[in-house]
Write an enzyme that holds these catalytic residues in place. Structure first.
Site, PDB file in Angstrom:
ATOM      1  N   PRO A  99       0.880  -1.276   0.136  1.00 15.49           N
ATOM      2  CA  PRO A  99       0.076   0.159  -0.060  1.00 15.49           C
ATOM      3  C   PRO A  99       0.861   1.187  -0.218  1.00 15.49           C
ATOM      4  O   PRO A  99       0.156   2.312  -0.413  1.00 15.49           O
ATOM      5  CB  PRO A  99      -0.915   0.004   1.263  1.00 15.49           C
ATOM      6  CG  PRO A  99      -0.321  -1.192   2.066  1.00 15.49           C
ATOM      7  CD  PRO A  99       0.709  -2.111   0.924  1.00 15.49           C
ATOM      8  N   GLU A 126       1.762  -7.490   8.929  1.00 17.63           N
ATOM      9  CA  GLU A 126       1.608  -6.283   9.082  1.00 17.63           C
ATOM     10  C   GLU A 126       2.829  -5.683   7.976  1.00 17.63           C
ATOM     11  O   GLU A 126       2.977  -4.264   7.981  1.00 17.63           O
ATOM     12  CB  GLU A 126       1.841  -5.616  10.420  1.00 17.63           C
ATOM     13  CG  GLU A 126       1.030  -6.195  11.607  1.00 17.63           C
ATOM     14  CD  GLU A 126      -0.345  -6.310  11.028  1.00 17.63           C
ATOM     15  OE1 GLU A 126      -0.778  -5.251  10.783  1.00 17.63           O
ATOM     16  OE2 GLU A 126      -0.832  -7.368  11.296  1.00 17.63           O
ATOM     17  N   ARG A 164      -2.043  -8.992 -20.889  1.00 19.28           N
ATOM     18  CA  ARG A 164      -3.112  -8.520 -22.168  1.00 19.28           C
ATOM     19  C   ARG A 164      -2.538  -7.468 -23.139  1.00 19.28           C
ATOM     20  O   ARG A 164      -3.258  -7.294 -24.074  1.00 19.28           O
ATOM     21  CB  ARG A 164      -4.232  -8.281 -21.652  1.00 19.28           C
ATOM     22  CG  ARG A 164      -4.680  -7.047 -20.571  1.00 19.28           C
ATOM     23  CD  ARG A 164      -5.941  -6.789 -19.906  1.00 19.28           C
ATOM     24  NE  ARG A 164      -6.885  -6.736 -20.787  1.00 19.28           N
ATOM     25  CZ  ARG A 164      -7.171  -5.688 -21.878  1.00 19.28           C
ATOM     26  NH1 ARG A 164      -6.360  -4.812 -21.808  1.00 19.28           N
ATOM     27  NH2 ARG A 164      -8.362  -5.784 -22.427  1.00 19.28           N
ATOM     28  N   ASP A 179      -9.119  -0.099 -25.358  1.00 18.02           N
ATOM     29  CA  ASP A 179      -9.817  -0.167 -24.070  1.00 18.02           C
ATOM     30  C   ASP A 179     -10.029   1.237 -23.263  1.00 18.02           C
ATOM     31  O   ASP A 179      -8.956   2.026 -23.707  1.00 18.02           O
ATOM     32  CB  ASP A 179      -9.315  -1.265 -23.224  1.00 18.02           C
ATOM     33  CG  ASP A 179      -9.648  -2.648 -23.457  1.00 18.02           C
ATOM     34  OD1 ASP A 179     -10.775  -2.579 -23.932  1.00 18.02           O
ATOM     35  OD2 ASP A 179      -9.072  -3.635 -23.534  1.00 18.02           O
TER      36      ASP A 179
HETATM   37  C1  JBB Z   1      -0.055  -6.244   1.646  1.00 18.49           C
HETATM   38  C2  JBB Z   1      -1.714  -4.830   0.813  1.00 18.49           C
HETATM   39  C3  JBB Z   1       2.086  -4.575   3.873  1.00 18.49           C
HETATM   40  O1  JBB Z   1       3.851  -2.603   2.962  1.00 18.49           O
HETATM   41  C4  JBB Z   1       3.187  -2.301   3.921  1.00 18.49           C
HETATM   42  C5  JBB Z   1       2.114  -3.130   4.364  1.00 18.49           C
HETATM   43  C6  JBB Z   1       1.287  -2.735   5.444  1.00 18.49           C
HETATM   44  C7  JBB Z   1       0.181  -3.478   5.950  1.00 18.49           C
HETATM   45  C8  JBB Z   1       0.394  -4.950   5.401  1.00 18.49           C
HETATM   46  C9  JBB Z   1       0.958  -5.427   4.418  1.00 18.49           C
HETATM   47  C10 JBB Z   1       0.755  -6.560   4.034  1.00 18.49           C
HETATM   48  S1  JBB Z   1       0.932  -7.077   2.633  1.00 18.49           S
HETATM   49  S2  JBB Z   1       0.259  -6.039  -0.184  1.00 18.49           S
HETATM   50  C11 JBB Z   1      -0.984  -5.005  -0.219  1.00 18.49           C
HETATM   51  C12 JBB Z   1      -1.161  -5.702   1.861  1.00 18.49           C
HETATM   52  O2  JBB Z   1       3.044  -1.292   4.248  1.00 18.49           O
END
Ligand code: JBB
Length: 244
Positions: A99, A126, A164, A179
């Site tokens: 994220p 996490e 694609r 598209d």
């Molecule tokens: C993941 C959504 C990653 O890289 C980070 C992070 C924070 C919370 C959870 C995760 C787990 S993997 S990839 C897309 C979650 O900051």
């Protein structure tokens, strides 16, 4: 194009990879997807890949050693298609799904599709120990501003969007070009589509589509695209005001 997927849940992928379009692309040798279980690089006898965060707090953190060693081993792997004489290591572009990354959009998908090899690193818990980023310096990509339980579904989104664009993967070469979000018409959504029957529960197919007048049909579709885009995705028409 070769994809290497590094994950703690390789069993999530075969269902998706067996989907007809991708299956055909793999059979034709246009796409190759290799799965790698990060747990295979765990150091201790319990095969632990996560641990509690230093400094306290909830949840677990993905450990640095198995992730870094898994990436390094995969980077050294040779192209399975090439023979011993001319085989070469293509290090590939390392992509971490997180994220915290650059938001995935069609221009980024086009950039990724130009690569010969992508290594997709999927996290869990996490997130990653920061030293994974410090050591490997991956490109970080986010598929959107919402919380996922891991990077696997995001990796499938990346693979799906990228393959694609590979010539020969879609039966119809034209349709990926046309598209909504491809470079030429990035600013417009698709017009409404209809197929048989001409009437269902009183809902009619627009008369113009049955007219056979291709100029009129093109004009109607253009207008439909604009109206739809304005109504629901005004940010695509004036992206500078949307915060994207
Ligand atoms: C993941 C959504 C990653 O890289 C980070 C992070 C924070 C919370 C959870 C995760 C787990 S993997 S990839 C897309 C979650 O900051």
């Amino acid at each position: 194009m070769r994809f290497d997927v590094l994950t703690l849940f390789p069993e999530m992928f075969p269902g998706y990879l067996g989907q007809s379009l991708l299956k055909l692309a793999i059979q034709r040798g246009l796409v190759d997807v290799k799965l790698h279980d990060i747990r295979d690089w765990a150091k201790d006898k319990h095969k632990s890949v996560d641990d509690r965060p230093f400094g306290g707090g909830p949840g677990m953190v993905l450990r640095v050693e198995p992730v870094v060693e898994c990436v390094e081993a995969v980077r050294e792997e040779k192209d399975s298609a090439s023979n011993a004489k001319d085989s070469q290591v293509r290090p590939g572009r390392l992509v971490m799904l997180t994220p915290q990354g650059r938001k995935l959009d069609q221009p980024l998908v086009e950039e990724l599709a130009a690569e010969e090899r992508l290594i997709l690193l999927c996290g869990r818990y996490e997130g990653f120990d920061q030293r994974v980023r410090d050591i490997l310096e991956p490109d970080e990509i986010s598929v959107g501003d919402y919380v996922l339980n891991g990077g696997e579904v995001a990796a499938m989104v990346v693979i799906d969007a990228v393959i694609r664009l590979i010539p020969g993967v879609l039966g119809d070469e034209q349709s990926s070009q046309q598209d909504s979000f491809s470079a030429s018409r990035r600013h417009l959504l698709e017009f409404s589509q209809y197929t048989r029957p001409r009437e269902f529960r009183g809902h009619q197919v627009p008369e113009v589509l049955l007219s056979g007048d291709h100029q009129q049909i093109a004009a109607w579709r253009e207008e439909e695209s604009r109206r739809k885009t304005e109504q629901r995705r005004g940010d695509l028409l004036s992206p500078r005001e949307s915060g994207e």
